[in-house]
Design an enzyme around this catalytic site. Structure first.
Site, mmCIF file in Angstrom:
data_model
loop_
_atom_site.group_PDB
_atom_site.id
_atom_site.type_symbol
_atom_site.label_atom_id
_atom_site.label_comp_id
_atom_site.label_asym_id
_atom_site.label_seq_id
_atom_site.Cartn_x
_atom_site.Cartn_y
_atom_site.Cartn_z
ATOM 1 N N ARG A 126 9.875 -36.936 34.424
ATOM 2 C CA ARG A 126 8.878 -37.963 34.704
ATOM 3 C C ARG A 126 8.934 -38.317 36.184
ATOM 4 O O ARG A 126 9.977 -38.722 36.696
ATOM 5 C CB ARG A 126 9.141 -39.206 33.847
ATOM 6 C CG ARG A 126 8.189 -40.341 34.176
ATOM 7 C CD ARG A 126 8.489 -41.595 33.355
ATOM 8 N NE ARG A 126 7.667 -42.695 33.860
ATOM 9 C CZ ARG A 126 8.143 -43.876 34.244
ATOM 10 N NH1 ARG A 126 9.434 -44.141 34.163
ATOM 11 N NH2 ARG A 126 7.322 -44.805 34.698
ATOM 12 N N HIS A 170 3.158 -46.288 40.067
ATOM 13 C CA HIS A 170 4.498 -46.860 40.027
ATOM 14 C C HIS A 170 4.640 -47.804 41.233
ATOM 15 O O HIS A 170 5.450 -47.586 42.120
ATOM 16 C CB HIS A 170 5.566 -45.759 40.054
ATOM 17 C CG HIS A 170 6.908 -46.202 39.583
ATOM 18 N ND1 HIS A 170 7.623 -45.566 38.588
ATOM 19 C CD2 HIS A 170 7.688 -47.237 39.974
ATOM 20 C CE1 HIS A 170 8.782 -46.173 38.401
ATOM 21 N NE2 HIS A 170 8.841 -47.193 39.240
ATOM 22 N N GLU A 206 5.646 -50.168 34.152
ATOM 23 C CA GLU A 206 6.154 -51.542 34.130
ATOM 24 C C GLU A 206 5.197 -52.558 34.755
ATOM 25 O O GLU A 206 5.530 -53.230 35.746
ATOM 26 C CB GLU A 206 7.519 -51.614 34.822
ATOM 27 C CG GLU A 206 8.589 -50.807 34.125
ATOM 28 C CD GLU A 206 9.976 -50.995 34.699
ATOM 29 O OE1 GLU A 206 10.950 -50.701 33.982
ATOM 30 O OE2 GLU A 206 10.100 -51.433 35.863
ATOM 31 N N ASN A 232 10.878 -48.698 28.836
ATOM 32 C CA ASN A 232 11.955 -48.738 29.815
ATOM 33 C C ASN A 232 12.909 -49.854 29.418
ATOM 34 O O ASN A 232 12.504 -51.021 29.342
ATOM 35 C CB ASN A 232 11.409 -49.003 31.217
ATOM 36 C CG ASN A 232 10.497 -47.902 31.718
ATOM 37 O OD1 ASN A 232 10.331 -46.869 31.076
ATOM 38 N ND2 ASN A 232 9.912 -48.106 32.885
ATOM 39 N N TYR A 234 16.795 -51.653 30.067
ATOM 40 C CA TYR A 234 18.020 -51.772 30.845
ATOM 41 C C TYR A 234 19.010 -52.751 30.224
ATOM 42 O O TYR A 234 20.197 -52.468 30.164
ATOM 43 C CB TYR A 234 17.685 -52.182 32.290
ATOM 44 C CG TYR A 234 17.047 -51.048 33.060
ATOM 45 C CD1 TYR A 234 17.829 -50.072 33.667
ATOM 46 C CD2 TYR A 234 15.670 -50.922 33.135
ATOM 47 C CE1 TYR A 234 17.251 -49.014 34.347
ATOM 48 C CE2 TYR A 234 15.073 -49.869 33.811
ATOM 49 C CZ TYR A 234 15.873 -48.909 34.407
ATOM 50 O OH TYR A 234 15.293 -47.844 35.070
ATOM 51 N N GLU A 278 12.678 -44.833 30.792
ATOM 52 C CA GLU A 278 13.729 -45.181 31.750
ATOM 53 C C GLU A 278 14.887 -45.819 31.001
ATOM 54 O O GLU A 278 14.673 -46.652 30.126
ATOM 55 C CB GLU A 278 13.241 -46.177 32.818
ATOM 56 C CG GLU A 278 12.314 -45.613 33.864
ATOM 57 C CD GLU A 278 11.976 -46.635 34.947
ATOM 58 O OE1 GLU A 278 12.793 -47.569 35.177
ATOM 59 O OE2 GLU A 278 10.903 -46.512 35.558
#
Length: 456
Positions: free
Chosen positions: A87, A131, A176, A302, A304, A364
């Site tokens: 990606r 992005h 995002e 994504n 985290y 991600e």
């Protein structure tokens, strides 16, 4: 004993479907460099990094990882790693230097060469069209606060797809949009550096409208599979008090539901906590939500870490307050490392959206480690533990019924990490940003070993 042999002692990963995508993710401004080469125009990040104190130590992405000139070397690293997906993002200003008008042939040719190099190595390209690097010329006309930007994005998507859709099956519209809204327009810590707080809410609608319009443009050009990549987080209430639970719900609405509900359910969530109604201050027009809710072949997620939320203190300015999560290891970025949060998030998405949830791709997931190259080796046991834990949590979510089709870790190589400059290292490959020397880390070899054990 070689580094490769050291990692062979780790337990094999759980089994995954043969069709599963394993890969890495990057973004254009963070790795490419060459900010004015071959006709590229100025993006908001080219502008923002020149503001005093905008980025740690005044660092910029002018060179970054020099990927624009070293793409062949980096594709070879991916091929050696054994991934079958990559990606990357396309810089809008390489294709349309001012954000509108005809395509810049040199910019399209660069991405065409990259796609062809990936396909030659058996690596499936997953391009992301946006992005965070909006053309500065569009920001000068109010950026994502302006409805026209959504239409300009659709035009740009059509130009890229017309050139690449014959070879690219998987497309990602936006990366995002919540983070871009919050950091770029509400809090001002990312480009374009606006500090509008809740007055930035219209940015959400115009990004989502851009997504929906781009879906139509991509399909018209023959794109096969289209998705968006949303940053999602499990939201934990700081206590069982009614005030903390209400604050957690308000935060979940902003971070998760604002960008998932319109796409998957065709409506906005209750945003009354932010002083706005379902028309987001009058920016939602008839037909917009139908455009935004165009069916997708996937949802990029994504992840985290979870977020812990408490009721705000006096004069806080928002209906929530972020408070620390304790009792877990922390990354070099001081983020809590909670692998089971990925399982919790995925199962929660499946419970919330049911049949409306398309197949999920983890687009991600990664961690920053303060690692260093010593005698040609980069030891990063924390990243190995992170990847191992999160891949196992992902497997558990799949065992609980969530349809996940791929896992793309952030990131291939140490890059320009936005306002942190080069101070946070998320890569599987260490980059010396003075010499551009690439050194695969222990985690790179660990993942290479694990992928070699899997059949897909």
């Amino acid at each position: 004993m070689t580094v490769h042999a050291v990692h062979a002692v780790h337990a094999p990963l759980p089994s995954f479907p043969a069709s599963f995508y394993w890969g890495t993710s990057t973004s254009a401004y963070q790795i490419e460099g060459a900010p004015a080469e071959d006709g590229k125009g100025v993006s908001i990040w080219d502008t923002f990094v020149r503001r005093p104190d905008a980025v740690r130590d005044g660092q910029t992405g002018d060179v970054a990882c020099d990927h624009y000139h070293r793409a062949g070397e980096d594709v070879a690293l991916m091929a050696d790693l054994g991934v079958n997906a990559y990606r990357f993002s396309i810089a809008w200003t390489r294709v349309q230097p001012d954000g509108s008008g005809p395509a810049n042939p040199a910019g399209l040719a660069y991405y065409e060469r990259l796609v062809d190099a990936l396909l030659e190595k058996g690596i499936t390209p997953f391009p992301t069209l946006f992005h965070w690097d909006l053309p500065q010329a569009l920001e000068d006309r109010d950026g994502w606060l302006a409805r026209d930007t959504a239409h300009r994005f659709a035009d740009y998507a059509a130009l890229v797809a017309d050139r690449l859709a014959d070879r690219v099956e998987h497309w990602i519209t936006l990366n995002e949009p919540f983070i871009h809204l919050a950091y770029g327009y509400a809090f001002g810590v990312h480009a374009p550096g606006r500090t509008l707080m809740t007055e930035a809410i219209p940015v959400a609608h115009h990004q989502l409208l851009a997504h929906g319009l781009a879906v139509g443009a991509l399909r018209s050009a023959g794109a096969g599979k289209v998705m968006i990549a949303n940053n999602c987080t499990p939201v934990w209430s700081a206590s069982d008090s009614a005030e903390d639970r209400a604050a957690a719900e308000a935060y979940d609405t902003l971070h998760n539901r604002l960008f998932n509900d319109p796409i998957l359910l065709g409506r906005y969530p209750d945003l009354s906590a932010y002083g706005t109604g379902p028309d987001l201050g009058g920016v939602v027009r008839d037909g917009d939500l139908a455009t935004i809710a165009a069916p997708l072949e996937g949802l990029g997620v994504n992840y985290y870490n979870p977020t812990r939320i408490a009721a705000p203190g006096p004069e806080h300015g928002l209906p929530f307050q972020d408070v620390p999560i304790e009792g877990f290891p922390r990354s070099a970025f001081d983020w809590p490392v909670v692998p089971d949060g990925l399982r919790e998030l995925l199962v929660g998405l499946a419970d919330r959206y049911g049949d409306a949830l398309p197949p999920v791709y983890i687009t991600e997931n990664g961690t920053s480690v303060d690692d260093k190259a010593v005698d040609g080796r980069v030891a990063d046991p924390e990243r190995i533990a992170f990847l191992d834990g999160h891949i196992r949590a992902l497997s558990q979510a799949m065992a609980e019924g969530v349809d996940v089709r791929g896992y793309l870790t952030w990131t291939l190589m140490d890059n320009f990490e936005w306002a942190e400059g080069f101070h946070q290292r998320f890569g599987l490959v260490h980059v010396d940003h003075r010499t551009q020397t690439r050194t695969p880390k222990d985690s790179y070899y660990w993942l290479r070993d694990r992928l070699a054990e899997l059949s897909y």
